[in-house]
Write an enzyme that holds these catalytic residues in place. Structure first.
Site, PDB file in Angstrom:
ATOM      1  N   LYS A  33     -33.339  34.634  -5.146  1.00  6.16           N
ATOM      2  CA  LYS A  33     -33.594  33.911  -3.951  1.00  6.16           C
ATOM      3  C   LYS A  33     -32.645  34.324  -2.831  1.00  6.16           C
ATOM      4  O   LYS A  33     -32.630  33.633  -1.627  1.00  6.16           O
ATOM      5  CB  LYS A  33     -33.806  32.424  -3.928  1.00  6.16           C
ATOM      6  CG  LYS A  33     -34.947  32.061  -5.092  1.00  6.16           C
ATOM      7  CD  LYS A  33     -36.207  32.300  -4.225  1.00  6.16           C
ATOM      8  CE  LYS A  33     -37.324  31.702  -5.380  1.00  6.16           C
ATOM      9  NZ  LYS A  33     -38.811  32.089  -4.995  1.00  6.16           N
ATOM     10  N   ARG A  34     -31.937  35.502  -2.922  1.00  5.15           N
ATOM     11  CA  ARG A  34     -30.942  35.989  -2.047  1.00  5.15           C
ATOM     12  C   ARG A  34     -29.912  35.010  -1.660  1.00  5.15           C
ATOM     13  O   ARG A  34     -29.696  34.786  -0.536  1.00  5.15           O
ATOM     14  CB  ARG A  34     -31.649  36.504  -0.659  1.00  5.15           C
ATOM     15  CG  ARG A  34     -32.683  37.558  -1.104  1.00  5.15           C
ATOM     16  CD  ARG A  34     -32.458  38.400  -1.992  1.00  5.15           C
ATOM     17  NE  ARG A  34     -33.482  39.517  -2.188  1.00  5.15           N
ATOM     18  CZ  ARG A  34     -34.005  39.878  -3.232  1.00  5.15           C
ATOM     19  NH1 ARG A  34     -33.957  39.188  -4.344  1.00  5.15           N
ATOM     20  NH2 ARG A  34     -35.083  40.909  -2.913  1.00  5.15           N
ATOM     21  N   ALA A  70     -29.132  34.130   2.186  1.00  3.88           N
ATOM     22  CA  ALA A  70     -30.243  34.260   3.215  1.00  3.88           C
ATOM     23  C   ALA A  70     -30.292  32.873   3.907  1.00  3.88           C
ATOM     24  O   ALA A  70     -31.494  32.685   4.572  1.00  3.88           O
ATOM     25  CB  ALA A  70     -31.665  34.478   2.549  1.00  3.88           C
ATOM     26  N   LEU A  72     -30.280  28.670   4.664  1.00  4.56           N
ATOM     27  CA  LEU A  72     -31.153  27.431   4.045  1.00  4.56           C
ATOM     28  C   LEU A  72     -32.265  27.963   3.320  1.00  4.56           C
ATOM     29  O   LEU A  72     -33.028  28.807   3.551  1.00  4.56           O
ATOM     30  CB  LEU A  72     -31.544  26.741   5.405  1.00  4.56           C
ATOM     31  CG  LEU A  72     -32.911  25.545   5.068  1.00  4.56           C
ATOM     32  CD1 LEU A  72     -31.963  24.505   4.318  1.00  4.56           C
ATOM     33  CD2 LEU A  72     -33.270  25.201   6.325  1.00  4.56           C
ATOM     34  N   GLY A 117     -27.942  29.446   7.477  1.00  6.69           N
ATOM     35  CA  GLY A 117     -26.857  28.744   6.933  1.00  6.69           C
ATOM     36  C   GLY A 117     -25.978  29.535   6.254  1.00  6.69           C
ATOM     37  O   GLY A 117     -24.821  28.912   5.909  1.00  6.69           O
ATOM     38  N   GLU A 120     -23.434  29.557   8.531  1.00  7.44           N
ATOM     39  CA  GLU A 120     -22.580  28.596   8.774  1.00  7.44           C
ATOM     40  C   GLU A 120     -21.984  28.355   7.665  1.00  7.44           C
ATOM     41  O   GLU A 120     -20.753  27.611   7.819  1.00  7.44           O
ATOM     42  CB  GLU A 120     -23.819  27.680   8.606  1.00  7.44           C
ATOM     43  CG  GLU A 120     -24.799  27.635   9.936  1.00  7.44           C
ATOM     44  CD  GLU A 120     -25.704  26.509   9.948  1.00  7.44           C
ATOM     45  OE1 GLU A 120     -26.489  26.338   8.960  1.00  7.44           O
ATOM     46  OE2 GLU A 120     -25.698  25.436  10.801  1.00  7.44           O
ATOM     47  N   GLU A 140     -32.993  30.885  13.350  1.00  5.30           N
ATOM     48  CA  GLU A 140     -33.377  29.444  13.326  1.00  5.30           C
ATOM     49  C   GLU A 140     -34.774  29.581  14.351  1.00  5.30           C
ATOM     50  O   GLU A 140     -35.599  29.024  14.227  1.00  5.30           O
ATOM     51  CB  GLU A 140     -32.289  28.731  13.856  1.00  5.30           C
ATOM     52  CG  GLU A 140     -31.720  28.473  12.583  1.00  5.30           C
ATOM     53  CD  GLU A 140     -30.572  29.102  12.135  1.00  5.30           C
ATOM     54  OE1 GLU A 140     -30.329  30.220  12.756  1.00  5.30           O
ATOM     55  OE2 GLU A 140     -29.937  28.796  11.334  1.00  5.30           O
ATOM     56  N   ARG A 143     -37.835  30.748  13.269  1.00  9.04           N
ATOM     57  CA  ARG A 143     -38.489  30.018  12.092  1.00  9.04           C
ATOM     58  C   ARG A 143     -38.695  28.696  12.502  1.00  9.04           C
ATOM     59  O   ARG A 143     -39.258  27.848  12.016  1.00  9.04           O
ATOM     60  CB  ARG A 143     -37.516  29.785  11.025  1.00  9.04           C
ATOM     61  CG  ARG A 143     -36.766  31.047  10.335  1.00  9.04           C
ATOM     62  CD  ARG A 143     -37.795  31.521   9.302  1.00  9.04           C
ATOM     63  NE  ARG A 143     -37.060  32.860   8.689  1.00  9.04           N
ATOM     64  CZ  ARG A 143     -37.639  33.702   9.160  1.00  9.04           C
ATOM     65  NH1 ARG A 143     -38.777  34.294   9.556  1.00  9.04           N
ATOM     66  NH2 ARG A 143     -37.004  35.052   8.225  1.00  9.04           N
ATOM     67  N   GLY A 148     -28.639  23.666  11.031  1.00  7.22           N
ATOM     68  CA  GLY A 148     -28.183  22.159  10.671  1.00  7.22           C
ATOM     69  C   GLY A 148     -27.162  21.911   9.678  1.00  7.22           C
ATOM     70  O   GLY A 148     -27.081  20.829   9.058  1.00  7.22           O
TER      71      GLY A 148
HETATM   72  C1  1HE Z   1     -36.020  32.938   0.384  1.00  5.41           C
HETATM   73  C2  1HE Z   1     -35.163  32.742   1.507  1.00  5.41           C
HETATM   74  C3  1HE Z   1     -34.700  31.589   2.194  1.00  5.41           C
HETATM   75  C4  1HE Z   1     -35.359  34.835   0.664  1.00  5.41           C
HETATM   76  N1  1HE Z   1     -35.316  30.370   1.522  1.00  5.41           N
HETATM   77  N2  1HE Z   1     -36.440  31.585   0.142  1.00  5.41           N
HETATM   78  N3  1HE Z   1     -33.096  32.173   6.672  1.00  5.41           N
HETATM   79  C5  1HE Z   1     -33.806  33.140   6.773  1.00  5.41           C
HETATM   80  O1  1HE Z   1     -34.576  33.103   7.853  1.00  5.41           O
HETATM   81  C6  1HE Z   1     -33.722  34.451   6.215  1.00  5.41           C
HETATM   82  C7  1HE Z   1     -34.967  34.649   5.309  1.00  5.41           C
HETATM   83  N4  1HE Z   1     -34.795  35.728   4.300  1.00  5.41           N
HETATM   84  C8  1HE Z   1     -34.855  37.236   4.674  1.00  5.41           C
HETATM   85  O2  1HE Z   1     -35.069  37.550   5.726  1.00  5.41           O
HETATM   86  C9  1HE Z   1     -34.897  38.004   3.784  1.00  5.41           C
HETATM   87  O3  1HE Z   1     -35.171  37.222   2.257  1.00  5.41           O
HETATM   88  C10 1HE Z   1     -33.483  38.981   3.249  1.00  5.41           C
HETATM   89  C11 1HE Z   1     -33.587  39.939   4.441  1.00  5.41           C
HETATM   90  C12 1HE Z   1     -32.310  37.850   3.213  1.00  5.41           C
HETATM   91  C13 1HE Z   1     -33.634  39.686   2.045  1.00  5.41           C
HETATM   92  O4  1HE Z   1     -34.742  40.607   2.113  1.00  5.41           O
HETATM   93  P1  1HE Z   1     -35.327  41.397   0.843  1.00  5.41           P
HETATM   94  O5  1HE Z   1     -36.459  42.158   1.066  1.00  5.41           O
HETATM   95  O6  1HE Z   1     -34.173  41.529  -0.189  1.00  5.41           O
HETATM   96  O7  1HE Z   1     -35.673  39.783  -0.267  1.00  5.41           O
HETATM   97  P2  1HE Z   1     -37.126  39.107  -0.067  1.00  5.41           P
HETATM   98  O8  1HE Z   1     -38.200  39.661  -0.706  1.00  5.41           O
HETATM   99  O9  1HE Z   1     -37.317  38.665   1.294  1.00  5.41           O
HETATM  100  O10 1HE Z   1     -36.799  37.775  -0.757  1.00  5.41           O
HETATM  101  C14 1HE Z   1     -36.706  37.565  -2.099  1.00  5.41           C
HETATM  102  C15 1HE Z   1     -37.199  36.130  -2.503  1.00  5.41           C
HETATM  103  O11 1HE Z   1     -36.128  35.296  -1.973  1.00  5.41           O
HETATM  104  C16 1HE Z   1     -38.529  35.867  -1.949  1.00  5.41           C
HETATM  105  O12 1HE Z   1     -38.985  34.875  -3.017  1.00  5.41           O
HETATM  106  P3  1HE Z   1     -40.057  35.466  -4.257  1.00  5.41           P
HETATM  107  O13 1HE Z   1     -40.337  34.366  -5.000  1.00  5.41           O
HETATM  108  O14 1HE Z   1     -41.172  36.143  -3.358  1.00  5.41           O
HETATM  109  O15 1HE Z   1     -39.260  36.594  -5.076  1.00  5.41           O
HETATM  110  C17 1HE Z   1     -38.123  35.160  -0.709  1.00  5.41           C
HETATM  111  O16 1HE Z   1     -39.197  34.114  -0.519  1.00  5.41           O
HETATM  112  C18 1HE Z   1     -36.866  34.317  -1.138  1.00  5.41           C
HETATM  113  N5  1HE Z   1     -36.015  33.878   0.045  1.00  5.41           N
HETATM  114  N6  1HE Z   1     -34.638  34.250   1.615  1.00  5.41           N
HETATM  115  C19 1HE Z   1     -36.224  30.390   0.694  1.00  5.41           C
HETATM  116  N7  1HE Z   1     -33.996  31.490   3.098  1.00  5.41           N
HETATM  117  C20 1HE Z   1     -28.848  24.079   7.652  1.00  5.41           C
HETATM  118  S1  1HE Z   1     -29.705  24.705   8.744  1.00  5.41           S
HETATM  119  C21 1HE Z   1     -29.745  26.429   8.455  1.00  5.41           C
HETATM  120  C22 1HE Z   1     -30.902  27.198   8.933  1.00  5.41           C
HETATM  121  C23 1HE Z   1     -31.227  28.379   8.477  1.00  5.41           C
HETATM  122  O17 1HE Z   1     -30.393  28.879   7.609  1.00  5.41           O
HETATM  123  S2  1HE Z   1     -32.465  29.262   9.149  1.00  5.41           S
HETATM  124  C24 1HE Z   1     -32.403  30.782   8.244  1.00  5.41           C
HETATM  125  C25 1HE Z   1     -33.470  30.845   7.046  1.00  5.41           C
END
Ligand code: 1HE
Length: 266
Positions: A33-34, A70, A72, A117, A120, A140, A143, A148
């Site tokens: 889940k990265r 990745a 939150l 996060g 963060e 964020e 999304r 947070g």
């Molecule tokens: C996740 C998450 C996640 C991956 N929460 N499940 N963060 C983001 O908006 C970043 C979201 N993630 C990405 O953009 C990409 O996953 C990556 C660029 C980091 C990596 O890409 P990749 O191609 O290597 O992996 P993937 O196929 O996108 O993800 C692999 C799995 O991890 C997949 O699940 P699966 O069951 O389909 O295998 C994804 O859904 C899962 N996954 N990232 C949940 N973030 C306290 S407030 C803070 C606010 C924030 O952090 S907002 C930013 C959130």
């Protein structure tokens, strides 16, 4: 308190702990889940810091897999009521405060995605090493959410309000070299070299006088928040306490007697 060896050895844990003499290496271990930061990961992180033995003087934090984190775990946001949302942030704050204002300095190794996060969390560490693959983003806005996990305070302190605003509004992603220039990283190393560099830095920090590390970790951020006259007074008091430790006298004496290293470049 000593670490339960089961905690160290249990491969299913999402935060693994390895004690290496005076340092501990903490590994985010959720690569599928990265290294998305679920409440379980945050809880394990909190517990891991809490349980470190007194012999550990510095910590390395890094992530397994292709990415540091990745951010939150977005799957946890879906069903939160407003009250639960506030409590969710508070759980992160408690864990992150424990890291930033804890007993030992932390060096974070950043590679791949260091986003939301994840950034963060990295900004809580006292020293940050980026590998070439690292990139930094605050998605964020994309999304439909907001920082947070303390990022609007901590990341803003690192790179300024204007840069955070621009990153969040436009989704601008900075690469590792840019992150170094901005102050998101203190060191930039080749891919695969981050852990070695972090271990070297952690060992160096672990060899400092404990009172100096305490003053650096606890007084510096306080002084930065104080009006100048208060800051100067706090500095004078902390300097006096630090230098009156027997260890400070021994270290200064060692230098004067040519038994201690010189400050040299490189
Ligand atoms: C996740 C998450 C996640 C991956 N929460 N499940 N963060 C983001 O908006 C970043 C979201 N993630 C990405 O953009 C990409 O996953 C990556 C660029 C980091 C990596 O890409 P990749 O191609 O290597 O992996 P993937 O196929 O996108 O993800 C692999 C799995 O991890 C997949 O699940 P699966 O069951 O389909 O295998 C994804 O859904 C899962 N996954 N990232 C949940 N973030 C306290 S407030 C803070 C606010 C924030 O952090 S907002 C930013 C959130």
């Amino acid at each position: 308190m000593t670490l339960n060896p089961e905690i160290i050895d249990d491969a299913s844990r999402q935060v693994q702990v390895a004690i290496e003499g005076p340092i501990a290496v903490l590994t985010l271990n959720r690569p599928a889940k990265r290294n998305a930061l679920s409440l379980k990961v945050i809880g394990e992180l909190n517990a891991a810091f809490e349980a470190l033995p007194a012999s550990v003087k510095a910590v390395v934090l890094h992530g397994n897999g292709e990415h540091f984190s990745a951010g939150l775990d977005l799957s946890e946001l879906v069903a939160l009521s407003p009250a639960e949302g506030v409590m969710h942030s508070r759980v992160w704050y408690e864990a992150f405060d424990k890291i930033q204002f804890g007993k030992r300095p932390v060096v974070c190794v950043m590679h791949g995605a260091v986003v939301g996060g994840g950034l963060e969390l990295a900004s809580v560490a006292h020293v940050r090493v980026a590998e070439d693959s690292a990139y930094f983003g605050l998605p964020e806005g994309q999304r439909g959410i907001f920082l947070g996990g303390g990022g609007s305070v901590r990341v803003t302190k690192l790179i300024g309000f204007s840069r955070v605003t621009e990153m969040m509004l436009t989704g601008h992603v900075y690469n590792a070299a840019e992150g170094l220039q901005l102050g998101l990283a203190h060191h930039l190393v080749a891919d695969g070299q981050g852990l070695a560099k972090a271990r070297e830095l952690a060992l160096r920090m672990a060899s400092n006088a404990p009172m100096s590390n305490f003053a650096i970790m606890h007084a510096l951020p306080l002084i930065a928040e104080q009006p100048m006259v208060h800051g100067l007074m706090t500095e004078a008091l902390i300097a006096t306490i630090t230098q009156s430790e027997p260890e400070a006298r021994e270290r200064v004496e060692a230098f004067l007697q040519k038994r201690a290293g010189k400050v040299l470049p490189g």
